[in-house]
Design an enzyme around this catalytic site. Structure first.
Site, PDB file in Angstrom:
ATOM      1  CG  ASP A 148      -2.049   1.012   1.114  1.00 39.95           C
ATOM      2  OD1 ASP A 148      -2.400   1.384  -0.020  1.00 39.95           O
ATOM      3  OD2 ASP A 148      -2.555   1.445   2.159  1.00 39.95           O
ATOM      4  CB  CYS A 202     -21.520 -10.602  -3.490  1.00 37.71           C
ATOM      5  SG  CYS A 202     -19.973 -10.029  -2.762  1.00 37.71           S
ATOM      6  CB  CYS A 205     -25.600 -10.612   0.014  1.00 31.98           C
ATOM      7  SG  CYS A 205     -25.141  -9.865   1.597  1.00 31.98           S
ATOM      8  CB  CYS A 208     -21.187  -4.356   2.531  1.00 36.34           C
ATOM      9  SG  CYS A 208     -21.346  -4.596   0.734  1.00 36.34           S
ATOM     10  CB  CYS A 228     -15.458   6.096   3.111  1.00 46.14           C
ATOM     11  SG  CYS A 228     -14.789   4.665   3.980  1.00 46.14           S
ATOM     12  CB  CYS A 262     -19.258  -9.174   5.077  1.00 40.87           C
ATOM     13  SG  CYS A 262     -18.922 -10.307   3.698  1.00 40.87           S
TER      14      CYS A 262
END
Length: 365
Positions: A148, A202, A205, A208, A228, A262
């Site tokens: 990162d 997923c 669903c 999230c 966020c 989740c």
């Protein structure tokens, strides 16, 4: 390609890399190719919409993120690595336990991943050891390690190399490990066979998306970072939008809600490393105690951890918002209100305008 003076099958090398990686605490190794052309349009659209907010480095590097060979000339393959991060003592009901913290407004919530040692340091050191083992076996080769730390399409590379699929919250999801893991990469000039990508699981669903406090997930795999809470409490440097402050609740560093809800995270794995165990004061601590940390205490308690990067001023900004939110939800008769107001009042004349402004807002709550 040679191994200890003899020819080596690339498949055998990848198998050996997996074994070395396991010894170093990694949970999974994959290999991706470098043609990420199909991801460029989505990346450019995300930047054009300004969804990256103040993360100017995202725009500065532009499409270089989708072009590994431009970032590191000579790159032929990318080795991707997954490292699980749940603390060793994490109980089975960890998702429910973490959610329950939201019902205690006087408690500060720090994202699970940030309660221990800085993952950048942990992964970088172990990825460097992994590349050193490869070099010992086959001789010098071109490489560069990333955690990162550069314009890398980390989640895209992970998905293409079989680490998992992109969930609707944009994080990588694994059937064996949920999403509670870190990712790292080694760009190499070795022609290694790519591992097979996995399909999405997923389905219909969208838990999230529904749970996101600020509705930052605009559509499946489309995140507006400016809304966020992780971005607002970590990356954002100025005042937090007043309309969003109440939605932060008592989250003071990051937000785990989309991961907690989740279903796949019931399979999240505990780390075998002590590095990710929670440090004292970062789980279950009263907001008033955290708000009273001096800068010296803040630096001491966060040394070697990811929280230090936001600095003491933004730490106080975040906690001031949480204190204000606690005042707004606690009944007028609750005896805790007095200590919350007292803590805020102590910082009312802080030398930094950013802290003073958020303290004033909190006291008005």
């Amino acid at each position: 390609m040679t191994w200890q003076g003899s020819q080596i099958d690339p498949l055998s090398l990848v198998a050996q890399i997996r074994a070395w990686a396991s010894d170093l605490g990694f949970s999974q190794i994959g290999v991706a190719g470098i043609d990420l052309g199909s991801a460029e349009a989505g990346l450019q659209a995300w930047l054009d919409n300004g969804f990256h907010g103040q993360m100017d480095y995202m725009a500065a590097h532009g499409l270089k993120r989708a072009r590994p060979a431009e970032l590191v000339p000579g790159t032929v393959s990318v080795i991707t690595a997954r490292m699980d991060y749940l603390p060793r003592a994490t109980p089975d009901a960890w998702q429910a336990i973490e959610f329950s913290r939201l019902a205690r407004p006087n408690e500060g919530i720090v994202s699970l991943y940030a309660r221990g040692r800085d993952y950048h340091k942990v992964l970088r050191g172990r990825l460097q050891k992994l590349q050193a083992r490869i070099a010992e076996a086959i001789g010098p080769f071109g490489h560069r390690v990333f955690t990162d730390s550069a314009p890398v399409l980390e989640a895209e590379l992970a998905a293409r190399s079989g680490q998992g699929w992109r969930g609707k919250h944009t994080l990588v999801l694994s059937r064996e490990a949920g999403s509670a893991f870190f990712l790292g990469e080694i760009y190499v000039d070795l022609a290694l066979p790519p591992t097979e990508a996995v399909s999405s699981h997923c389905g219909s669903c969208q838990a999230c998306m529904d749970v996101c406090p600020t509705q930052a997930i605009l559509a499946p795999q489309r995140l507006d970072a400016r809304r966020c809470i992780s971005y607002l409490t970590i990356e954002h440097q100025g005042p937090i939008d007043e309309a969003l402050r109440p939605l932060l609740g008592n989250r003071i560093y990051g937000c785990d809600d989309c991961q907690l809800v989740c279903p796949w995270n019931k399979y999240a794995q505990r780390s075998a490393l002590p590095d990710f165990d929670a440090r004292e004061g970062l789980a279950g601590e009263e907001l008033t105690q955290l708000f009273r940390w001096s800068e010296e205490e803040f630096l001491r308690r966060t040394e070697g951890g990811p929280i230090r990067r936001i600095g003491h001023v933004r730490w106080l900004r975040n906690i001031a918002v949480a204190l204000g939110n606690a005042l707004a939800v606690l009944p007028a008769s609750d005896p805790r209100r007095e200590s919350l107001r007292a803590a805020l009042t102590e910082r009312a004349e802080h030398p930094e305008p950013l802290v003073r402004e958020h303290v004033r807002w909190a006291l008005e709550r």
